[in-house]
Design a protein around this motif. Sequence first.
Motif, PDB file in Angstrom:
ATOM      1  N   ALA A  96       0.829  -1.203   0.000  1.00  0.00           N
ATOM      2  CA  ALA A  96       0.000   0.000   0.000  1.00  0.00           C
ATOM      3  C   ALA A  96       0.864   1.254   0.000  1.00  0.00           C
ATOM      4  O   ALA A  96       0.605   2.214  -0.750  1.00  0.00           O
ATOM      5  N   ILE A  97       1.900   1.271   0.823  1.00  0.00           N
ATOM      6  CA  ILE A  97       2.789   2.434   0.891  1.00  0.00           C
ATOM      7  C   ILE A  97       3.467   2.668  -0.453  1.00  0.00           C
ATOM      8  O   ILE A  97       3.527   3.801  -0.952  1.00  0.00           O
ATOM      9  N   ALA A 142       3.234   4.937   9.582  1.00  0.00           N
ATOM     10  CA  ALA A 142       3.507   6.367   9.416  1.00  0.00           C
ATOM     11  C   ALA A 142       4.987   6.601   9.102  1.00  0.00           C
ATOM     12  O   ALA A 142       5.334   7.371   8.192  1.00  0.00           O
ATOM     13  N   GLU A 143       5.861   5.925   9.849  1.00  0.00           N
ATOM     14  CA  GLU A 143       7.306   6.126   9.644  1.00  0.00           C
ATOM     15  C   GLU A 143       7.743   5.630   8.270  1.00  0.00           C
ATOM     16  O   GLU A 143       8.516   6.306   7.567  1.00  0.00           O
ATOM     17  N   ALA A 144       7.272   4.442   7.876  1.00  0.00           N
ATOM     18  CA  ALA A 144       7.664   3.886   6.579  1.00  0.00           C
ATOM     19  C   ALA A 144       7.145   4.746   5.438  1.00  0.00           C
ATOM     20  O   ALA A 144       7.852   4.971   4.441  1.00  0.00           O
ATOM     21  N   PHE A 145       5.925   5.245   5.576  1.00  0.00           N
ATOM     22  CA  PHE A 145       5.347   6.096   4.532  1.00  0.00           C
ATOM     23  C   PHE A 145       6.170   7.370   4.363  1.00  0.00           C
ATOM     24  O   PHE A 145       6.534   7.747   3.245  1.00  0.00           O
ATOM     25  N   GLU A 146       6.448   8.042   5.461  1.00  0.00           N
ATOM     26  CA  GLU A 146       7.216   9.289   5.392  1.00  0.00           C
ATOM     27  C   GLU A 146       8.622   9.035   4.862  1.00  0.00           C
ATOM     28  O   GLU A 146       9.166   9.836   4.096  1.00  0.00           O
ATOM     29  N   THR A 147       9.208   7.915   5.242  1.00  0.00           N
ATOM     30  CA  THR A 147      10.552   7.572   4.777  1.00  0.00           C
ATOM     31  C   THR A 147      10.584   7.396   3.263  1.00  0.00           C
ATOM     32  O   THR A 147      11.446   7.958   2.574  1.00  0.00           O
ATOM     33  N   CYS A 157      12.371   1.595   3.863  1.00  0.00           N
ATOM     34  CA  CYS A 157      10.930   1.403   4.083  1.00  0.00           C
ATOM     35  C   CYS A 157      10.656  -0.053   4.448  1.00  0.00           C
ATOM     36  O   CYS A 157       9.928  -0.335   5.409  1.00  0.00           O
ATOM     37  N   ASP A 158      11.259  -0.969   3.702  1.00  0.00           N
ATOM     38  CA  ASP A 158      11.067  -2.399   3.974  1.00  0.00           C
ATOM     39  C   ASP A 158      11.595  -2.782   5.352  1.00  0.00           C
ATOM     40  O   ASP A 158      10.962  -3.571   6.076  1.00  0.00           O
TER      41      ASP A 158
END
Length: 323
Positions: A96-97, A142-147, A157-158
């Motif tokens: 999704a991200i 939230a962190e992975a999306f912003e990254t 991200c992974d």
Amino acid sequence: MSDLEYTYAVARIRSKELTLFSAAAIEQLLARKTYENCLQFLQEKGWGDSDTPMDAEKILTREREKTWEDIRELVSDMSAFGILDYPNVFHNLKAAIKEVCTEGHSSSIFYKDTEPSAETILEAVRSRDFASLPEYMADAAAEAFETLLHTRDGQLCDVIVDRATLDAIYQAGKAAKDEVIRNYAESTVAVANIKIAVRSQKTAKSLEFMRRALAPCDTLDVEALAHAALGGPEAIRDYLAGTDYAEGAEALAVSPSAFERWCDNRIIYTIRPQKYNSFSVGPIVAYALARENEIKTVRIILSGKLNGLSDDSIRERVREMYV
């Protein structure tokens, strides 16, 4: 569910265990000369449905669906099985991200029948409403999306999402009342940590990277494991030799495929005592894991046949069976 209800459900599962592939059945499948012969063997064994095409992916997908249909028929409270779903749920979060950040679209990259659903996760990411996601994944989402949005670093991200997956599995295991789930969580996280250390050593990852990727667990000192990875493959094997995972060190010394086989076999060893338990959800959880292992093993054989690998090469990759 009451002990009486579990006793009935386990009795039904015992009858289904009789249809699981034994080592002898796997050897029969391996002995088939061609990929097409292997598909015929599976159909003869009742894999797929009468209308399922002679297509490996469709047959294997249908077998997984049948497993969960059987379990849902027997178990009224599916909460104990949520931990088994976490890898697929977090895979959907990754997908999704990446879909939102890259403005791509491919429904085929999502797993179906997860909780929360792929659609729910995708909508939360699109609207950046991460608080609507379960607590165990909201912060990582939230962190992975912003990254990914700001750095375009897909690997980082992974790593964020994969670490959150392991943390969620571990916390669910700690909170579980059933021993099989606690043991499954511990083994799953520990084996994943060992895989991360091995890959990190091969790709010369930094200590900081490993500290971010490795998830704490009871049976491994992840800081010591990370430092061992910096020291090379022998240092990893030396560290593992003094832990509950000494056989993993031996497998590493043999070959990469032997190590991958050991990683999956470790889970089978963990759940095998449930064959002698009749009064809890344990044997049903073990059956679900055994089926996943069986399907994965069949996939390995089919892939090997399709790609022209020798039987000996395929056999080295074959997992140990539950029965």
